[in-house]
Design a protein around this motif. Structure first.
Motif, short mmCIF file in Angstrom:
data_model
loop_
_atom_site.label_atom_id
_atom_site.label_comp_id
_atom_site.label_asym_id
_atom_site.label_seq_id
_atom_site.Cartn_x
_atom_site.Cartn_y
_atom_site.Cartn_z
N ARG A 178 0.84 -1.20 0.00
CA ARG A 178 0.00 0.00 0.00
C ARG A 178 0.88 1.25 0.00
O ARG A 178 0.64 2.21 -0.75
CB ARG A 178 -0.92 0.00 1.23
CG ARG A 178 -1.80 1.24 1.32
CD ARG A 178 -2.75 1.19 2.52
NE ARG A 178 -2.02 1.20 3.80
CZ ARG A 178 -2.62 1.27 4.99
NH1 ARG A 178 -3.95 1.29 5.07
NH2 ARG A 178 -1.92 1.29 6.10
N ALA A 179 1.93 1.21 0.80
CA ALA A 179 2.83 2.37 0.86
C ALA A 179 3.59 2.55 -0.45
O ALA A 179 3.70 3.66 -0.97
CB ALA A 179 3.81 2.19 2.02
N LEU A 180 4.10 1.42 -0.98
CA LEU A 180 4.89 1.52 -2.21
C LEU A 180 4.06 2.07 -3.36
O LEU A 180 4.59 2.74 -4.25
CB LEU A 180 5.47 0.14 -2.59
CG LEU A 180 6.59 -0.39 -1.67
CD1 LEU A 180 7.04 -1.77 -2.13
CD2 LEU A 180 7.77 0.58 -1.64
N GLU A 181 2.77 1.78 -3.32
CA GLU A 181 1.92 2.28 -4.40
C GLU A 181 1.92 3.80 -4.42
O GLU A 181 1.87 4.41 -5.48
CB GLU A 181 0.49 1.74 -4.25
CG GLU A 181 -0.28 1.82 -5.54
CD GLU A 181 -1.56 0.99 -5.47
OE1 GLU A 181 -1.49 -0.20 -5.79
OE2 GLU A 181 -2.61 1.54 -5.06
N SER A 182 2.01 4.40 -3.24
CA SER A 182 2.02 5.86 -3.28
C SER A 182 3.43 6.46 -3.37
O SER A 182 3.62 7.50 -3.98
CB SER A 182 1.23 6.45 -2.10
OG SER A 182 1.82 6.06 -0.89
N ILE A 183 4.43 5.80 -2.79
CA ILE A 183 5.77 6.41 -2.84
C ILE A 183 6.64 5.85 -3.96
O ILE A 183 7.72 6.37 -4.25
CB ILE A 183 6.53 6.25 -1.50
CG1 ILE A 183 6.84 4.78 -1.19
CG2 ILE A 183 5.75 6.89 -0.35
CD1 ILE A 183 7.74 4.57 0.03
N GLY A 184 6.15 4.79 -4.62
CA GLY A 184 6.92 4.21 -5.73
C GLY A 184 7.76 3.02 -5.27
O GLY A 184 8.42 3.08 -4.24
N PRO A 249 7.04 5.90 7.76
CA PRO A 249 6.52 4.90 8.71
C PRO A 249 5.37 4.11 8.09
O PRO A 249 4.48 4.71 7.49
CB PRO A 249 6.01 5.76 9.88
CG PRO A 249 6.69 7.09 9.73
CD PRO A 249 6.86 7.28 8.24
N VAL A 250 5.41 2.79 8.22
CA VAL A 250 4.43 1.96 7.51
C VAL A 250 3.72 0.94 8.41
O VAL A 250 2.54 0.67 8.20
CB VAL A 250 5.12 1.23 6.32
CG1 VAL A 250 4.30 0.04 5.84
CG2 VAL A 250 5.34 2.21 5.17
N TYR A 251 4.40 0.39 9.38
CA TYR A 251 3.82 -0.76 10.10
C TYR A 251 4.27 -0.71 11.55
O TYR A 251 5.43 -0.44 11.85
CB TYR A 251 4.32 -2.04 9.44
CG TYR A 251 3.64 -3.33 9.84
CD1 TYR A 251 2.51 -3.80 9.17
CD2 TYR A 251 4.17 -4.14 10.86
CE1 TYR A 251 1.92 -5.02 9.50
CE2 TYR A 251 3.58 -5.35 11.19
CZ TYR A 251 2.46 -5.79 10.52
OH TYR A 251 1.88 -7.00 10.83
N PRO A 332 -9.62 -6.82 3.96
CA PRO A 332 -9.09 -7.98 3.23
C PRO A 332 -8.62 -7.64 1.82
O PRO A 332 -7.71 -8.29 1.30
CB PRO A 332 -10.29 -8.93 3.17
CG PRO A 332 -11.16 -8.54 4.32
CD PRO A 332 -10.98 -7.05 4.47
N SER A 333 -9.19 -6.61 1.21
CA SER A 333 -8.82 -6.33 -0.17
C SER A 333 -7.34 -5.93 -0.29
O SER A 333 -6.70 -6.20 -1.30
CB SER A 333 -9.73 -5.27 -0.78
OG SER A 333 -9.51 -4.04 -0.14
N LEU A 334 -6.80 -5.32 0.77
CA LEU A 334 -5.37 -4.97 0.72
C LEU A 334 -4.51 -6.23 0.77
O LEU A 334 -3.48 -6.33 0.10
CB LEU A 334 -5.00 -4.06 1.89
CG LEU A 334 -5.50 -2.61 1.79
CD1 LEU A 334 -5.18 -1.85 3.08
CD2 LEU A 334 -4.88 -1.90 0.59
#
Lengths: 499, 499
Positions: A178-184, A249-251, A332-334
């Motif tokens: 999810r994070a990589l999708e926004s930061i690349g 920060p992600v998790y 769940p979709s994530l």
């Protein structure tokens, strides 16, 4: 192995039937009796195995046999060669690690799971396995009073993983992606994850597996002041500093019942911090989560409604045998987005219609066993009432042991007891320095374990070496706790006399 | 669930004993009979479940019961509610995916594994579980004529994982970390991995889990000319191009027996390429590896001596029930370096003396079951001779089915049969266009599967939609193959008449 080279078109042994129902019946009945007898006599074995490394190899042949051997011979060898090498986790004298609890109902559930041998990677391959798992996960969620957002009957859902490691890895990947999708994708090196110095060691491992840079895995220090729970303030400071440094920060992994001392991280304030930083909050309640089916312990999950995922391992305290880790996720979709595969050879109409859950997309692997049967049988065979009794009975026994410690001035409780684990040490203050107290306790542990009459383990928290007395092996009764205490006192007597 | 709120100090049901050996004995005997009867009557059930999505929820209560239910009631519900929702993987009419094979010996081994419930994360926690696994992995290695470099009795070693996905993930992480050590953690984005368009879908997933950029996962195209095997030439070209582009080739996954059509990648020339580029070569022989215990199939592993790791899933073709995936590695220290953890609470003398194997450092998770018992019981109960017979018997039945196809001009073999999977389609060339041939075969598959008398699946290779007839379910006899063919012909008759 020379005989392997013979190119026989058919075995010299004639027809081979690996699953003849009547032979199965006969040998499985024999095995049931073998197991029931083992359970009856389990107290007669040393709980910690007394073999030396390498004991088994000289006892077994160097190669697999070319011709079959009778089942009776093999069963005798189990008795003769395997049992002496077992550390008996089911022994009533097992107080090490956390117990791995069991029950008749779960054994029967496991037999049925094995029987069907269904490979439930998607719904069509095993509709009952998928749907029973969904239902049982909702049942468990209701027993824990989780919000609807974690249930299939609400907006979330649950899945059974093998162990906490997989549960953490899967949710971490979902959060990472999810994070990589926004930061690349190329910025994976900027992702930071958080836990405490008490978080299970598998957390760091899962983070490394997921490609998080080791230097970006924050292990926030804990102290005795807060019983080694994670400080929301320190987490906030760490995240703030990381954001300022251009990191992401992600998790955050919080724990309800840490492995060393069953510390409970405060979910509510941690959830606030996580929300403020858009971080995925996972709650690892592998051990202590089971206790939360009792109203008097449910408070430890307060704040769970703001978490993103929760894992709990019924194989620890919920009588299911290994391996069984329940994971609930709010979105769940994530998970599915991060973990789904769609090869041609698994395509089918129900999956394509999106009317079903395909659990392969909720886990690391593709194949999966019908794990829900075990937990379903436990819940139905015992009912919530008995399961609450079971939790309370273990805690009562631990409280009894805690009382023994408190009544003997030579010993002390190191971390307040919260569940069924007692963290204590021998500490005859007047006569020993810090270093020698540790040495004394190391000796005490070795003395006790070497008798084969009790098995305990140790840990170090806040720099203090302590002994862990984990009550809860399924067959443990009051008398075993009393006998263990007597043995520990004997050890103390002997060691203090000696020194 | 209102009753959960009552804060009863003790259950109203009195003493609770989850594992009373005599109750265990009685109910386990009942379950054995239930299972033996299921195996006897398995042919009477539709092989592919005929329930609709969501069938189970209305049949079960919304919450777990508060009070216990009798075992007899639960067993009746298994018959009434669960069995109709099963796709019966053990049915002799199951020809879908790859079969998940079973045997009496493995069932007994699984019962014993459950019985002990040992958690073998390290040697001390279960010496027998660790040592038997080491021995059985060496036995299997010898049966496959692997070089000493994959054995504990040589310089390597083996471990049992749950599934191929984990085996790939673990070795990939070891290869990744070896590379990162020389190019620097921050260069994870430069790592490139290789497979073919026939490699199992879980490979791509494992690579993504490990943080490999999706754009760096090479899926080399295969063609019908080489029976869809991976071309060493194309792999070399891809690696060359990647190196020129400043990227770092790290891992190559070759397959012995692909999922779609049992293609075999040529290990020897692939190993040459891997060596030239310093790439970790993993061989996924999940399905077909088992056949290599027969001298006439061992050729497919030629070149394995130059690979870094090999995985093979006995739960596919080696009668062990799920889950059981054997992984051998040439350099265990790389695996351990990447996957080890060393928390205080697991520290112990044997581990610190480096005299033992701690399997937690060879896998994703910490906890692990005593999986080796199942494979040990299979090897001893049947012997290598019977296991060879078993493989050959499945191949003989598949060859028979292949003969049926070849004798009917309306059908054709699409990819040459190599093991016990037949890839075929209905192709009445004169009357149909390409698109309609596919449609016809889709209809044929649906027609056959909807009868409940046979279950097959499909795939697409080289753009061709084909039907997969995988022989090998443990209870399948010649008569089932013959009946399946009769049914397929009936379907063809009906569909060709209709069109």
């Amino acid at each position: 192995m020379g005989s392997l080279d013979s190119k026989l078109p058919e075995s010299p042994l004639g027809e081979f039937q690996p699953l003849d129902p009547e032979e199965f019946r006969k040998q499985a009945h024999q095995t049931v009796d073998f197991i029931a007898d083992y359970y009856k006599s389990i107290e007669t074995y040393p709980v910690l195995s007394q073999v030396e490394p390498g004991y088994l190899r000289p006892r077994l042949p160097e190669t697999a046999p070319y011709k079959p051997e009778p089942f009776e011979t093999i069963l005798k060898d189990v008795q003769k060669d395997i049992i002496p090498g077992m550390t008996h986790w089911l022994s009533p004298n097992f107080f090490a690690y956390f117990p791995a609890t069991v029950s008749t109902a779960a054994f029967l559930g496991e037999m049925l799971c094995t029987c069907f041998n269904s490979v439930g990677f998607n719904w069509l391959a095993s509709p009952a396995a998928t749907e029973l798992e969904m239902i049982v996960m909702d049942w468990m969620a209701k027993m824990l009073k989780l919000p609807k957002s974690f249930m299939f009957s609400g907006t979330g859902g649950g899945v059974m993983q093998g162990t906490t490691s997989e549960a953490i890895l899967c949710t971490l990947i979902a959060a990472r992606d999810r994070a990589l999708e926004s930061i690349g994708q190329e910025n994976i090196g900027k992702i930071v994850v958080y836990g405490s110095d008490q978080t299970h060691s598998t957390y760091t491992k899962a983070c490394k597996l997921a490609g998080i840079l080791p230097c970006n895995i924050r292990s926030i220090p804990t102290t005795a002041d807060t019983d080694f729970s994670l400080s929301p303030k320190l987490v906030r400071m760490a995240m703030e500093a990381d954001v300022e440094a251009g990191l992401v920060p992600v998790y955050l992994c919080a724990t309800v019942g840490t492995t060393s001392s069953t510390a409970v991280d405060p979910l509510k304030p941690l959830a606030h911090v996580a929300t403020d930083y858009g971080v995925w909050l996972h709650v690892d309640a592998a051990y202590a989560g089971s206790a939360c089916i009792c109203p008097e312990f449910r408070q430890y999950l307060d704040g769970i409604e703001r978490a993103d995922s929760l894992s709990l391992s019924p194989h620890k305290w919920f009588l299911t045998y290994l391996d069984c880790c329940c994971l609930w996720v709010k979105n769940p979709s994530l998970l599915v987005k991060a973990l789904s595969t769609n090869p041609e050879y698994l395509k089918n109409k129900p999956s394509e219609s999106n009317s079903v859950v395909d659990y392969k997309d909720w886990q690391v692997g593709t194949g999966r066993r019908f794990r829900a049967l075990r937990l379903w049988l436990v819940l139905r065979s015992y009912g919530v009432a008995n399961l609450q009794t079971h939790i309370r009975s273990d805690i009562r026994k631990a409280t009894m042991f805690e009382g023994f410690i408190n009544d003997d001035p030579r010993f002390e409780i190191v971390v307040p007891r919260r569940f069924a684990l007692v963290c204590f040490r021998l500490n005859p203050r007047t006569r020993f320095e810090k270093g020698s107290t540790e040495l004394l306790n190391r000796k005490l542990l070795e003395w006790v374990n070497s008798t084969g009459r009790v098995y305990m383990t140790h840990t170090i928290v806040g720099g203090v070496y302590l002994l862990r007395f984990a009550v809860g092996a399924t067959l443990t009764e009051d008398r075993h706790v009393i006998a263990a205490w007597k043995l520990i006192k004997e050890a103390a007597d002997a060691l203090l006399k000696e020194s």
